[in-house]
Design a protein around this motif. Structure first.
Motif, PDB file in Angstrom:
ATOM      1  N   LEU A  65      26.678  50.267  75.625  1.00  0.00           N
ATOM      2  CA  LEU A  65      27.333  51.571  74.464  1.00  0.00           C
ATOM      3  C   LEU A  65      28.673  52.274  75.460  1.00  0.00           C
ATOM      4  O   LEU A  65      28.182  52.749  76.757  1.00  0.00           O
ATOM      5  N   VAL A  66      29.294  52.397  74.765  1.00  0.00           N
ATOM      6  CA  VAL A  66      30.745  53.050  75.296  1.00  0.00           C
ATOM      7  C   VAL A  66      31.227  53.848  74.558  1.00  0.00           C
ATOM      8  O   VAL A  66      30.857  53.855  73.403  1.00  0.00           O
ATOM      9  N   THR A  67      31.768  55.067  75.371  1.00  0.00           N
ATOM     10  CA  THR A  67      32.028  56.457  74.476  1.00  0.00           C
ATOM     11  C   THR A  67      33.665  55.999  74.012  1.00  0.00           C
ATOM     12  O   THR A  67      33.367  56.093  72.353  1.00  0.00           O
ATOM     13  N   ASN A  96      30.251  51.580  70.395  1.00  0.00           N
ATOM     14  CA  ASN A  96      31.882  52.449  70.616  1.00  0.00           C
ATOM     15  C   ASN A  96      30.850  53.883  70.084  1.00  0.00           C
ATOM     16  O   ASN A  96      30.439  53.467  68.943  1.00  0.00           O
ATOM     17  N   THR A  97      30.429  54.735  70.681  1.00  0.00           N
ATOM     18  CA  THR A  97      30.036  55.772  70.560  1.00  0.00           C
ATOM     19  C   THR A  97      30.638  57.047  69.694  1.00  0.00           C
ATOM     20  O   THR A  97      30.756  58.060  68.900  1.00  0.00           O
ATOM     21  N   GLN A  98      32.127  57.471  70.235  1.00  0.00           N
ATOM     22  CA  GLN A  98      33.437  58.350  69.897  1.00  0.00           C
ATOM     23  C   GLN A  98      32.693  59.540  70.054  1.00  0.00           C
ATOM     24  O   GLN A  98      33.172  60.211  69.691  1.00  0.00           O
ATOM     25  N   GLY A  99      31.664  59.476  71.149  1.00  0.00           N
ATOM     26  CA  GLY A  99      31.600  60.724  71.399  1.00  0.00           C
ATOM     27  C   GLY A  99      30.692  61.327  71.053  1.00  0.00           C
ATOM     28  O   GLY A  99      30.148  62.838  70.819  1.00  0.00           O
ATOM     29  N   ASP A 100      29.812  60.823  69.738  1.00  0.00           N
ATOM     30  CA  ASP A 100      29.196  60.987  68.410  1.00  0.00           C
ATOM     31  C   ASP A 100      27.316  60.923  69.111  1.00  0.00           C
ATOM     32  O   ASP A 100      27.574  59.279  68.818  1.00  0.00           O
ATOM     33  N   LYS A 101      26.674  62.130  69.298  1.00  0.00           N
ATOM     34  CA  LYS A 101      25.185  62.043  69.303  1.00  0.00           C
ATOM     35  C   LYS A 101      24.752  61.000  68.026  1.00  0.00           C
ATOM     36  O   LYS A 101      24.120  60.396  68.961  1.00  0.00           O
ATOM     37  N   THR A 105      22.004  57.284  68.711  1.00  0.00           N
ATOM     38  CA  THR A 105      21.603  57.338  68.118  1.00  0.00           C
ATOM     39  C   THR A 105      21.251  55.958  67.469  1.00  0.00           C
ATOM     40  O   THR A 105      20.522  55.160  67.475  1.00  0.00           O
ATOM     41  N   SER A 106      22.173  56.414  66.729  1.00  0.00           N
ATOM     42  CA  SER A 106      22.148  55.078  65.909  1.00  0.00           C
ATOM     43  C   SER A 106      22.629  53.985  65.899  1.00  0.00           C
ATOM     44  O   SER A 106      21.797  53.047  66.298  1.00  0.00           O
ATOM     45  N   ASN A 107      22.989  53.433  67.515  1.00  0.00           N
ATOM     46  CA  ASN A 107      23.622  52.646  67.694  1.00  0.00           C
ATOM     47  C   ASN A 107      22.750  52.140  68.421  1.00  0.00           C
ATOM     48  O   ASN A 107      21.918  50.780  68.592  1.00  0.00           O
ATOM     49  N   ILE A 108      21.672  53.073  69.190  1.00  0.00           N
ATOM     50  CA  ILE A 108      20.612  52.469  70.344  1.00  0.00           C
ATOM     51  C   ILE A 108      19.191  52.106  69.069  1.00  0.00           C
ATOM     52  O   ILE A 108      18.630  50.995  69.726  1.00  0.00           O
ATOM     53  N   GLU A 109      18.910  52.337  68.024  1.00  0.00           N
ATOM     54  CA  GLU A 109      18.368  51.810  66.328  1.00  0.00           C
ATOM     55  C   GLU A 109      18.662  50.259  66.185  1.00  0.00           C
ATOM     56  O   GLU A 109      17.913  49.547  66.470  1.00  0.00           O
ATOM     57  N   MET A 110      19.997  50.481  66.446  1.00  0.00           N
ATOM     58  CA  MET A 110      20.652  49.145  65.740  1.00  0.00           C
ATOM     59  C   MET A 110      20.360  48.004  67.157  1.00  0.00           C
ATOM     60  O   MET A 110      19.847  46.796  66.617  1.00  0.00           O
ATOM     61  N   LEU A 111      20.570  48.484  68.118  1.00  0.00           N
ATOM     62  CA  LEU A 111      20.490  47.694  68.971  1.00  0.00           C
ATOM     63  C   LEU A 111      19.373  47.306  69.455  1.00  0.00           C
ATOM     64  O   LEU A 111      18.693  45.515  69.304  1.00  0.00           O
ATOM     65  N   LEU A 126      28.546  64.774  77.169  1.00  0.00           N
ATOM     66  CA  LEU A 126      27.980  66.303  78.658  1.00  0.00           C
ATOM     67  C   LEU A 126      26.620  66.532  78.077  1.00  0.00           C
ATOM     68  O   LEU A 126      25.175  66.367  78.675  1.00  0.00           O
ATOM     69  N   GLU A 127      26.056  66.546  76.977  1.00  0.00           N
ATOM     70  CA  GLU A 127      24.900  66.880  76.360  1.00  0.00           C
ATOM     71  C   GLU A 127      24.170  66.057  76.301  1.00  0.00           C
ATOM     72  O   GLU A 127      22.424  66.430  76.086  1.00  0.00           O
ATOM     73  N   LEU A 128      24.237  65.063  76.358  1.00  0.00           N
ATOM     74  CA  LEU A 128      22.862  63.983  76.619  1.00  0.00           C
ATOM     75  C   LEU A 128      22.399  64.292  77.913  1.00  0.00           C
ATOM     76  O   LEU A 128      22.684  64.165  78.669  1.00  0.00           O
ATOM     77  N   GLY A 129      21.049  63.995  78.301  1.00  0.00           N
ATOM     78  CA  GLY A 129      20.001  63.680  79.081  1.00  0.00           C
ATOM     79  C   GLY A 129      19.460  63.180  78.582  1.00  0.00           C
ATOM     80  O   GLY A 129      18.836  61.902  77.830  1.00  0.00           O
ATOM     81  N   ALA A 130      18.194  62.974  79.729  1.00  0.00           N
ATOM     82  CA  ALA A 130      16.857  61.603  79.276  1.00  0.00           C
ATOM     83  C   ALA A 130      16.339  61.958  78.570  1.00  0.00           C
ATOM     84  O   ALA A 130      15.573  60.552  78.031  1.00  0.00           O
ATOM     85  N   HIS A 131      16.268  62.438  77.544  1.00  0.00           N
ATOM     86  CA  HIS A 131      15.675  62.716  76.675  1.00  0.00           C
ATOM     87  C   HIS A 131      15.884  62.124  75.918  1.00  0.00           C
ATOM     88  O   HIS A 131      15.211  61.717  74.353  1.00  0.00           O
ATOM     89  N   ILE A 132      16.754  61.653  75.579  1.00  0.00           N
ATOM     90  CA  ILE A 132      17.662  60.607  74.748  1.00  0.00           C
ATOM     91  C   ILE A 132      17.271  59.438  74.226  1.00  0.00           C
ATOM     92  O   ILE A 132      17.111  58.659  73.438  1.00  0.00           O
ATOM     93  N   PHE A 133      16.130  58.697  75.362  1.00  0.00           N
ATOM     94  CA  PHE A 133      15.179  57.537  74.995  1.00  0.00           C
ATOM     95  C   PHE A 133      14.208  58.074  75.828  1.00  0.00           C
ATOM     96  O   PHE A 133      13.351  57.105  76.081  1.00  0.00           O
ATOM     97  N   GLU A 134      13.917  59.100  75.654  1.00  0.00           N
ATOM     98  CA  GLU A 134      12.431  59.328  76.153  1.00  0.00           C
ATOM     99  C   GLU A 134      11.540  58.494  74.021  1.00  0.00           C
ATOM    100  O   GLU A 134      10.375  58.144  74.464  1.00  0.00           O
ATOM    101  N   ARG A 135      12.013  58.486  73.500  1.00  0.00           N
ATOM    102  CA  ARG A 135      10.758  57.364  72.673  1.00  0.00           C
ATOM    103  C   ARG A 135      11.427  55.707  72.750  1.00  0.00           C
ATOM    104  O   ARG A 135      10.604  54.858  72.063  1.00  0.00           O
ATOM    105  N   TYR A 136      12.464  55.275  74.178  1.00  0.00           N
ATOM    106  CA  TYR A 136      12.466  53.982  74.053  1.00  0.00           C
ATOM    107  C   TYR A 136      11.747  53.966  75.600  1.00  0.00           C
ATOM    108  O   TYR A 136      12.308  53.600  76.730  1.00  0.00           O
ATOM    109  N   PRO A 137      10.995  54.031  76.272  1.00  0.00           N
ATOM    110  CA  PRO A 137      10.162  54.066  77.764  1.00  0.00           C
ATOM    111  C   PRO A 137      10.427  53.027  78.018  1.00  0.00           C
ATOM    112  O   PRO A 137      10.586  52.934  79.431  1.00  0.00           O
ATOM    113  N   ASN A 138      10.398  51.501  77.385  1.00  0.00           N
ATOM    114  CA  ASN A 138      10.532  50.646  78.430  1.00  0.00           C
ATOM    115  C   ASN A 138      11.532  49.502  77.699  1.00  0.00           C
ATOM    116  O   ASN A 138      11.789  48.510  77.763  1.00  0.00           O
TER     117      ASN A 138
END
Length: 332
Positions: A65-67, A96-101, A105-111, A126-138
């Motif tokens: 995932l890249v900006t 490409n995320t294009q800076g869009d939260k 999230t959609s790209n993560i689900e797709m991958l 900047l607004e993203l933190g560790a919580h973005i992957f809390e649903r994908y701990p493994n």
């Protein structure tokens, strides 16, 4: 922990229907799909099930995932990732995320739907933190220089503070005493570290920096252009400027040309990243080399090591920046 039977029971469908919704292996009506998705969300089933599958089924595909892979810096790192994947017999799924939260999230689900073995994250939000992957701990993760620093993931980073210090010390060694800085977006690690290196070099040389000589940019062409234009309006302006990346330096060169100022005769500048474009700018840009292909290859190697040994200690690997002197800086 919820099972596929729990999801089927809550959605009032068969387990095979849940499987078809997850894997998109058969048409399921929108109404039933919605019920299944709502049940998975309520039970927090789908992400953990997908993540667990990454541990037991190897696809020899990595996600990244890249900006924006159109940015030369990101593009050169991606090239290093792709080359290393090719050498090791892996495929790369690039998003490409294009800076869009929401897009992130959609790209993560797709991958995860594609069962990638792990993900390289290189995003600047900047607004993203560790919580973005809390649903994908493994999910095995590696941050390639840009990403949330509070995330429990391996990190490949450049030595930004040392790089900023090297750039500024170069200008000081050329005899400059009035030196400004165009930073990246403050609050992001890369921007903050490079600014810290600038300030350290100036302090070590007992040189002061007026507040107005430090202008915040955005790591893009327009940001460098605007920031340099602002510096040029000052009644007293610096004779040299350290610019926190080459894209902003290119924009700054445009502003200097529009103001009929010559580089380096009337102002010296040093950029950062040493993207391929730096060699072709007029004048050729003095820059801090960040080994982008090495960063990409190391990100792949680190991710594969994490996949093989998921419980090993977290790694933070720092690359060493180097000064590349060209024609945009000279003594006074």
């Amino acid at each position: 922990m919820a099972t596929i039977k729990d999801v089927a029971k809550q959605a009032k469908v068969s387990t095979s229907t849940v499987s078809h919704v997850l894997n998109k292996t058969r048409f399921v009506s929108p109404e039933v799909t919605l019920r299944v998705e709502q049940a998975m969300k309520a039970l927090q089933y789908a992400p953990s099930a997908l993540a667990r599958s990454l541990k037991v089924k190897e696809t020899r595909t990595l996600g990244m995932l890249v900006t924006s892979s159109a940015n030369p810096f990101f593009a050169e790192v991606v090239q290093g990732v792709e080359q290393r994947c090719f050498e090791l017999g892996y495929s790369l799924a690039l998003c490409n995320t294009q800076g869009d939260k929401k897009r992130l999230t959609s790209n993560i689900e797709m991958l995860l739907q594609k069962r990638v073995d792990g993900i390289i994250l290189m995003c600047t939000q900047l607004e993203l933190g560790a919580h973005i992957f809390e649903r994908y701990p493994n999910v095995p993760l590696v941050l390639a220089d840009w990403g949330p620093q509070d995330m429990l993931a391996d990190v490949i980073q450049d030595g930004g503070q040392l790089g900023g210090q090297l750039a500024t010390e170069h200008l000081i060694a050329l005899g400059h005493r009035h030196i400004g800085c165009i930073t990246g977006p403050l609050g992001r690690r890369a921007a903050d570290e490079r600014l810290a290196g600038f300030k350290t070099a100036m302090a070590n040389a007992n040189l002061t920096v007026p507040d107005e000589w430090v202008c915040e940019g955005d790591f893009e062409l327009a940001g460098g252009n605007i920031a340099m234009s602002r510096l040029l309006t000052l009644p007293q302006r610096p004779s040299a400027v350290f610019i926190a990346n080459d894209m902003m330096a290119a924009g700054a060169l445009r502003a200097l040309a529009d103001a009929n100022m010559t580089v380096p005769e009337q102002m010296s500048i040093v950029g950062y990243d040493n993207i391929e474009l730096a060699h072709y700018l007029v004048p050729a840009l003095t820059s801090i080399e960040q080994p982008k292909a090495v960063m990409g290859a190391l990100a792949v190697d680190t991710l594969l090591a994490r996949i093989k040994q998921p419980d090993s200690p977290r790694q933070v690997l720092t690359l060493k920046p180097e000064l590349v002197i060209r024609h945009s800086s000279q003594g006074i």
